[in-house]
Each structure stands twice: as C-alpha cells, then as structure tokens.
Design an enzyme around this catalytic site. Structure first.
Site, PDB file in Angstrom:
ATOM      1  N   PRO A  12       0.797  -1.227   0.000  1.00 22.05           N
ATOM      2  CA  PRO A  12       0.000   0.000   0.000  1.00 22.05           C
ATOM      3  C   PRO A  12       0.832   1.281   0.000  1.00 22.05           C
ATOM      4  O   PRO A  12       1.879   1.362   0.651  1.00 22.05           O
ATOM      5  CB  PRO A  12      -0.821  -0.099   1.287  1.00 22.05           C
ATOM      6  CG  PRO A  12      -0.125  -1.104   2.127  1.00 22.05           C
ATOM      7  CD  PRO A  12       0.534  -2.055   1.185  1.00 22.05           C
ATOM      8  N   ASN A  13       0.328   2.238  -0.724  1.00 21.38           N
ATOM      9  CA  ASN A  13       0.870   3.599  -0.838  1.00 21.38           C
ATOM     10  C   ASN A  13       2.110   3.687  -1.722  1.00 21.38           C
ATOM     11  O   ASN A  13       2.560   4.791  -2.026  1.00 21.38           O
ATOM     12  CB  ASN A  13       1.172   4.216   0.546  1.00 21.38           C
ATOM     13  CG  ASN A  13      -0.073   4.296   1.406  1.00 21.38           C
ATOM     14  OD1 ASN A  13      -1.068   4.870   0.982  1.00 21.38           O
ATOM     15  ND2 ASN A  13      -0.047   3.698   2.578  1.00 21.38           N
ATOM     16  N   ARG A  20       5.208  10.890  -2.566  1.00 22.70           N
ATOM     17  CA  ARG A  20       4.914  10.711  -1.151  1.00 22.70           C
ATOM     18  C   ARG A  20       6.212  10.786  -0.344  1.00 22.70           C
ATOM     19  O   ARG A  20       7.143  10.021  -0.602  1.00 22.70           O
ATOM     20  CB  ARG A  20       4.278   9.330  -0.986  1.00 22.70           C
ATOM     21  CG  ARG A  20       4.265   8.765   0.401  1.00 22.70           C
ATOM     22  CD  ARG A  20       4.155   7.243   0.313  1.00 22.70           C
ATOM     23  NE  ARG A  20       3.993   6.659   1.608  1.00 22.70           N
ATOM     24  CZ  ARG A  20       4.367   5.425   1.925  1.00 22.70           C
ATOM     25  NH1 ARG A  20       4.930   4.646   1.021  1.00 22.70           N
ATOM     26  NH2 ARG A  20       4.184   4.977   3.121  1.00 22.70           N
ATOM     27  N   TYR A  25      11.414   8.483   0.801  1.00 18.10           N
ATOM     28  CA  TYR A  25      11.323   7.436  -0.229  1.00 18.10           C
ATOM     29  C   TYR A  25      11.929   7.827  -1.579  1.00 18.10           C
ATOM     30  O   TYR A  25      11.961   7.000  -2.489  1.00 18.10           O
ATOM     31  CB  TYR A  25       9.856   7.032  -0.418  1.00 18.10           C
ATOM     32  CG  TYR A  25       9.236   6.464   0.845  1.00 18.10           C
ATOM     33  CD1 TYR A  25       9.694   5.262   1.372  1.00 18.10           C
ATOM     34  CD2 TYR A  25       8.222   7.145   1.523  1.00 18.10           C
ATOM     35  CE1 TYR A  25       9.152   4.737   2.549  1.00 18.10           C
ATOM     36  CE2 TYR A  25       7.667   6.632   2.687  1.00 18.10           C
ATOM     37  CZ  TYR A  25       8.133   5.434   3.200  1.00 18.10           C
ATOM     38  OH  TYR A  25       7.607   4.914   4.355  1.00 18.10           O
ATOM     39  N   ASN A  77       7.902  -5.725  -1.196  1.00 11.72           N
ATOM     40  CA  ASN A  77       7.890  -4.627  -0.234  1.00 11.72           C
ATOM     41  C   ASN A  77       6.455  -4.545   0.263  1.00 11.72           C
ATOM     42  O   ASN A  77       5.597  -3.955  -0.401  1.00 11.72           O
ATOM     43  CB  ASN A  77       8.316  -3.307  -0.879  1.00 11.72           C
ATOM     44  CG  ASN A  77       8.363  -2.184   0.150  1.00 11.72           C
ATOM     45  OD1 ASN A  77       7.870  -2.336   1.281  1.00 11.72           O
ATOM     46  ND2 ASN A  77       8.948  -1.066  -0.220  1.00 11.72           N
ATOM     47  N   ALA A  80       3.287  -0.944   4.748  1.00  9.99           N
ATOM     48  CA  ALA A  80       2.783  -0.970   6.139  1.00  9.99           C
ATOM     49  C   ALA A  80       2.302  -2.360   6.561  1.00  9.99           C
ATOM     50  O   ALA A  80       2.317  -2.679   7.764  1.00  9.99           O
ATOM     51  CB  ALA A  80       1.665   0.050   6.295  1.00  9.99           C
ATOM     52  N   GLU A 101      12.597  -9.614   1.050  1.00  9.72           N
ATOM     53  CA  GLU A 101      11.813  -8.480   1.550  1.00  9.72           C
ATOM     54  C   GLU A 101      12.635  -7.206   1.349  1.00  9.72           C
ATOM     55  O   GLU A 101      13.810  -7.177   1.714  1.00  9.72           O
ATOM     56  CB  GLU A 101      11.551  -8.726   3.046  1.00  9.72           C
ATOM     57  CG  GLU A 101      10.861  -7.607   3.777  1.00  9.72           C
ATOM     58  CD  GLU A 101      10.706  -7.926   5.278  1.00  9.72           C
ATOM     59  OE1 GLU A 101      10.987  -9.077   5.704  1.00  9.72           O
ATOM     60  OE2 GLU A 101      10.324  -7.000   6.011  1.00  9.72           O
ATOM     61  N   HIS A 103      12.733  -2.917   1.818  1.00  8.95           N
ATOM     62  CA  HIS A 103      12.206  -1.635   2.302  1.00  8.95           C
ATOM     63  C   HIS A 103      13.096  -0.529   1.768  1.00  8.95           C
ATOM     64  O   HIS A 103      14.323  -0.613   1.870  1.00  8.95           O
ATOM     65  CB  HIS A 103      12.161  -1.594   3.832  1.00  8.95           C
ATOM     66  CG  HIS A 103      11.274  -2.653   4.378  1.00  8.95           C
ATOM     67  ND1 HIS A 103       9.908  -2.560   4.303  1.00  8.95           N
ATOM     68  CD2 HIS A 103      11.560  -3.851   4.920  1.00  8.95           C
ATOM     69  CE1 HIS A 103       9.383  -3.666   4.803  1.00  8.95           C
ATOM     70  NE2 HIS A 103      10.363  -4.464   5.183  1.00  8.95           N
ATOM     71  N   ARG A 110      13.631   4.244  12.150  1.00  6.70           N
ATOM     72  CA  ARG A 110      12.374   4.995  12.208  1.00  6.70           C
ATOM     73  C   ARG A 110      11.564   4.613  13.456  1.00  6.70           C
ATOM     74  O   ARG A 110      12.122   4.074  14.403  1.00  6.70           O
ATOM     75  CB  ARG A 110      11.601   4.762  10.897  1.00  6.70           C
ATOM     76  CG  ARG A 110      12.401   5.231   9.680  1.00  6.70           C
ATOM     77  CD  ARG A 110      11.654   5.003   8.388  1.00  6.70           C
ATOM     78  NE  ARG A 110      10.447   5.816   8.319  1.00  6.70           N
ATOM     79  CZ  ARG A 110       9.482   5.634   7.411  1.00  6.70           C
ATOM     80  NH1 ARG A 110       9.600   4.670   6.507  1.00  6.70           N
ATOM     81  NH2 ARG A 110       8.417   6.411   7.409  1.00  6.70           N
TER      82      ARG A 110
HETATM   83  C1  DQA Z   1       8.384   0.812   3.691  1.00  8.55           C
HETATM   84  C2  DQA Z   1       8.501   1.032   5.188  1.00  8.55           C
HETATM   85  C3  DQA Z   1       7.157   0.812   5.873  1.00  8.55           C
HETATM   86  O1  DQA Z   1       7.289   0.991   7.281  1.00  8.55           O
HETATM   87  C4  DQA Z   1       6.165   1.822   5.348  1.00  8.55           C
HETATM   88  O2  DQA Z   1       4.893   1.596   5.929  1.00  8.55           O
HETATM   89  C5  DQA Z   1       6.081   1.854   3.873  1.00  8.55           C
HETATM   90  C6  DQA Z   1       7.289   1.672   3.075  1.00  8.55           C
HETATM   91  C7  DQA Z   1       9.702   1.143   2.938  1.00  8.55           C
HETATM   92  O3  DQA Z   1       9.789   0.773   1.774  1.00  8.55           O
HETATM   93  O4  DQA Z   1      10.610   1.767   3.500  1.00  8.55           O
HETATM   94  O5  DQA Z   1       5.030   2.123   3.309  1.00  8.55           O
HETATM   95  O6  DQA Z   1       8.096  -0.564   3.444  1.00  8.55           O
END
Ligand code: DQA
Length: 147
Positions: A12-13, A20, A25, A77, A80, A101, A103, A110
C-alpha cells in the site's frame, strides 16, 4: 523451455512513490523502479511480473498466483502490511521459492512500530535503507543465485 520467472510485489501507498514523502522514499516513481527491474530481468532472460496493490487480499491473491505460475522468487515490499499482516506471512509460507523483503527506507532508524516485520519470519533475505536501489540488489541476488 519456459523462462525463469520473478514476481515483484509492492504494498500500500507505493503507487505514490516519487510524490509521497520524497525525503524518505526518494523521487523515483514506481514505474521508474519497475521499468529498471524489467530491463535487468529481460536482459538476463527472465520473465518478470510487477504488481502493486493497496489491498491486503489482492497481495495475498498475487502470492497464491505466484505459487502456481512458475515464479521462482518473490521480491516483496509489503509496506505498512510488513508490520501488521499475519495473512501475508501465511501466504508467503505457502510459497516454496525464494523470498526477498525490501524496504526503501531503513525501517530500523524509524518509529519503533516499524522495527517488527512478520514477513521477515519467512524472508530468505531482507534489504532496508538502500532506497529504490534495494529492489535492484534483490533482483541481482536472485538472478545470480538461481542461474
Ligand atoms: C516501507 C517502510 C514501511 O514501514 C512503510 O509503511 C512503507 C514503506 C519502505 O519501503 O521503507 O510504506 O516498506
């Protein structure tokens, strides 16, 4: 013989990548990331499927599809959902290939709620904090290790 296949899943997002929180990011869009991965995979003779969803169930369905479509490795990825989703962990546990995985940010630098990952219980490797380059590092590892 069919080509080896890798599936890349974005949670998501991540459709908002580039706009964003660019301080966290970066400025690359999701399309930029996927295009770079497609280029590398195709050059190496791999098939690649990139998919983003804001919905947990759709990501789970994509993991189930990967079990059956010849996918050798998943780069995910979970965004959240990393920190909340037992269901994504369970789906990945039903997938027999490699799981990496990724990120973009260093989640360990964080908020504390980002320090725990359900997905890490299944992942063969975890990359965090390398920016969008982390996806490329994951892909390079898969291409090198499954040759
Ligand atoms: C994320 C880190 C997560 O905590 C966050 O909710 C994201 C992106 C990252 O790519 O750094 O949406 O996965």
């Amino acid at each position: 013989m069919s080509q080896p296949k890798v599936t890349v899943l974005h949670g998501p997002n991540l459709n908002l990548l580039g706009v964003r929180q660019p301080d966290v990011y970066g400025y690359e869009t999701l399309e930029d990331v996927n295009n770079a991965l497609r280029k590398t995979a195709i050059m190496t003779g791999w098939e690649i499927n990139c998919f983003q969803s804001n919905h947990e169930g759709e990501l789970i369905d994509a993991i189930h599809a990967a079990r059956l479509d010849g996918t050798l490795a998943i780069i995910i990825n979970p965004a959240a959902y990393t920190h909340t989703s037992v269901a994504i962990l369970d789906a990945l546990n039903a997938f027999e290939g490699k799981v990496i995985e990724v990120h973009i940010s260093n989640v360990h630098k964080r908020e504390s709620f980002r320090h725990h990952s359900y997905v890490s219980l299944r992942a063969d490797g975890v990359i965090a904090g390398l920016g969008t380059q982390g996806y490329q590092a994951a892909l390079d590892t898969i291409l090198a290790s499954t040759e």
